[in-house]
Design a protein around this motif. Structure first.
Motif, PDB file in Angstrom:
ATOM      1  N   HIS A   1      -3.547  -2.976   5.993  1.00  0.00           N
ATOM      2  CA  HIS A   1      -3.921  -4.351   5.525  1.00  0.00           C
ATOM      3  C   HIS A   1      -3.129  -5.239   6.005  1.00  0.00           C
ATOM      4  CE1 HIS A   1      -5.409  -7.177   2.572  1.00  0.00           C
ATOM      5  NE2 HIS A   1      -3.959  -7.353   2.161  1.00  0.00           N
ATOM      6  N   ALA A   2      -1.810  -5.231   6.357  1.00  0.00           N
ATOM      7  CA  ALA A   2      -0.967  -6.339   6.890  1.00  0.00           C
ATOM      8  C   ALA A   2      -1.526  -6.701   8.339  1.00  0.00           C
ATOM      9  CB  ALA A   2       0.677  -5.948   6.810  1.00  0.00           C
ATOM     10  N   ALA A   3      -1.891  -5.645   9.069  1.00  0.00           N
ATOM     11  CA  ALA A   3      -2.117  -5.576  10.341  1.00  0.00           C
ATOM     12  C   ALA A   3      -3.492  -6.481  10.473  1.00  0.00           C
ATOM     13  CB  ALA A   3      -2.229  -4.276  11.216  1.00  0.00           C
ATOM     14  N   ASP A   4      -4.460  -6.063   9.377  1.00  0.00           N
ATOM     15  CA  ASP A   4      -5.707  -6.588   9.435  1.00  0.00           C
ATOM     16  C   ASP A   4      -5.494  -8.145   9.017  1.00  0.00           C
ATOM     17  OD1 ASP A   4      -6.952  -4.159   9.765  1.00  0.00           O
ATOM     18  OD2 ASP A   4      -7.575  -3.978   7.776  1.00  0.00           O
ATOM     19  N   GLN A   5      -4.560  -8.492   8.242  1.00  0.00           N
ATOM     20  CA  GLN A   5      -4.444  -9.946   7.805  1.00  0.00           C
ATOM     21  C   GLN A   5      -3.901 -10.643   9.120  1.00  0.00           C
ATOM     22  OE1 GLN A   5      -1.844  -9.829   4.357  1.00  0.00           O
ATOM     23  NE2 GLN A   5      -3.576 -10.608   3.157  1.00  0.00           N
ATOM     24  N   LYS A   6      -2.905 -10.262   9.721  1.00  0.00           N
ATOM     25  CA  LYS A   6      -2.394 -10.706  10.862  1.00  0.00           C
ATOM     26  C   LYS A   6      -3.368 -10.872  11.881  1.00  0.00           C
ATOM     27  CE  LYS A   6       1.364 -10.230  14.103  1.00  0.00           C
ATOM     28  NZ  LYS A   6       2.575  -9.630  14.554  1.00  0.00           N
ATOM     29  N   ARG A   7      -4.475  -9.882  11.990  1.00  0.00           N
ATOM     30  CA  ARG A   7      -5.388 -10.418  13.122  1.00  0.00           C
ATOM     31  C   ARG A   7      -6.337 -11.346  12.773  1.00  0.00           C
ATOM     32  NH1 ARG A   7      -4.989  -4.709  13.609  1.00  0.00           N
ATOM     33  NH2 ARG A   7      -6.707  -4.245  12.141  1.00  0.00           N
ATOM     34  N   TRP A   8      -6.758 -11.251  11.476  1.00  0.00           N
ATOM     35  CA  TRP A   8      -7.517 -12.522  10.768  1.00  0.00           C
ATOM     36  C   TRP A   8      -6.668 -13.975  11.003  1.00  0.00           C
ATOM     37  CZ3 TRP A   8     -12.215 -13.523  10.097  1.00  0.00           C
ATOM     38  CH2 TRP A   8     -12.687 -14.280   9.345  1.00  0.00           C
ATOM     39  N   MET A   9      -5.638 -13.748  10.865  1.00  0.00           N
ATOM     40  CA  MET A   9      -4.866 -15.315  10.788  1.00  0.00           C
ATOM     41  C   MET A   9      -4.940 -15.501  12.353  1.00  0.00           C
ATOM     42  SD  MET A   9      -4.395 -16.107   7.749  1.00  0.00           S
ATOM     43  CE  MET A   9      -3.530 -17.568   8.101  1.00  0.00           C
ATOM     44  N   ASN A  10      -4.705 -14.697  13.267  1.00  0.00           N
ATOM     45  CA  ASN A  10      -4.571 -15.264  14.706  1.00  0.00           C
ATOM     46  C   ASN A  10      -6.014 -15.545  15.084  1.00  0.00           C
ATOM     47  OD1 ASN A  10      -2.278 -14.723  15.106  1.00  0.00           O
ATOM     48  ND2 ASN A  10      -2.188 -12.540  15.529  1.00  0.00           N
ATOM     49  N   PHE A  11      -6.853 -14.966  14.542  1.00  0.00           N
ATOM     50  CA  PHE A  11      -8.450 -15.258  14.914  1.00  0.00           C
ATOM     51  C   PHE A  11      -8.764 -16.652  14.528  1.00  0.00           C
ATOM     52  CE2 PHE A  11     -12.895 -15.652  13.348  1.00  0.00           C
ATOM     53  CZ  PHE A  11     -13.592 -15.455  14.625  1.00  0.00           C
TER      54      PHE A  11
END
Length: 146
Positions: A119-129
């Motif tokens: 979940h944390a990795a998904d959130q980080k990818r989303w924020m970077n996007f």
């Protein structure tokens, strides 16, 4: 067996790195029962982590192997066996140690922790996007230079 031979065998068992290059026994008698030790260790190790349903089975196997190791070592310490039997016991003990090392390196699957990390990795990818899409990526955007 002579005292120096017994000490030699005990030193070999307790030597640091004794398991280096040692093979896990194909089968071994543990608590009066034949166990396909090599197959069991490879089956569990292949997964890299211990599935939740297998944790108790692995823990029980480790307890039995430790108990068997102590019993075999005790036979040598108490000088209850011939030198040849002692040599075989040393091979068995080193093989048990090798199997225990392999099983100890495995970690149980913590599904909750794994889900949190994903979940944390998904959130980080989303924020970077989002930062890239909105042009707020710290100067890495495609805008023209000054």
């Amino acid at each position: 067996m002579k005292e120096f031979q017994r000490k030699q065998l005990l030193e070999r068992v307790n030597r640091e790195g004794a398991t280096v290059g040692a093979q896990i026994p194909e089968t071994i008698e543990v608590q009066g029962e034949q166990v396909d030790l090599q197959q069991f260790v490879f089956e569990i190790k292949r997964r890299d982590t211990i599935p939740t349903g297998e944790q108790e089975r692995v823990d029980q196997a480790k307890r039995n192997l430790r108990r068997e190791r102590i019993e075999r070592l005790q036979k040598i310490e108490d000088n209850e066996v011939s030198y040849e039997e002692g040599r075989q016991l040393v091979q068995d003990i080193i093989g048990i140690d090798r199997a225990l090392n392999a099983l100890e390196q495995l970690r149980p699957v913590d599904l909750e922790q794994e889900a949190k990390l994903k979940h944390a990795a998904d959130q980080k990818r989303w924020m970077n996007f989002l930062k890239q899409a909105l042009g707020r990526d710290g100067g890495k955007s495609k805008r023209g230079g000054r």
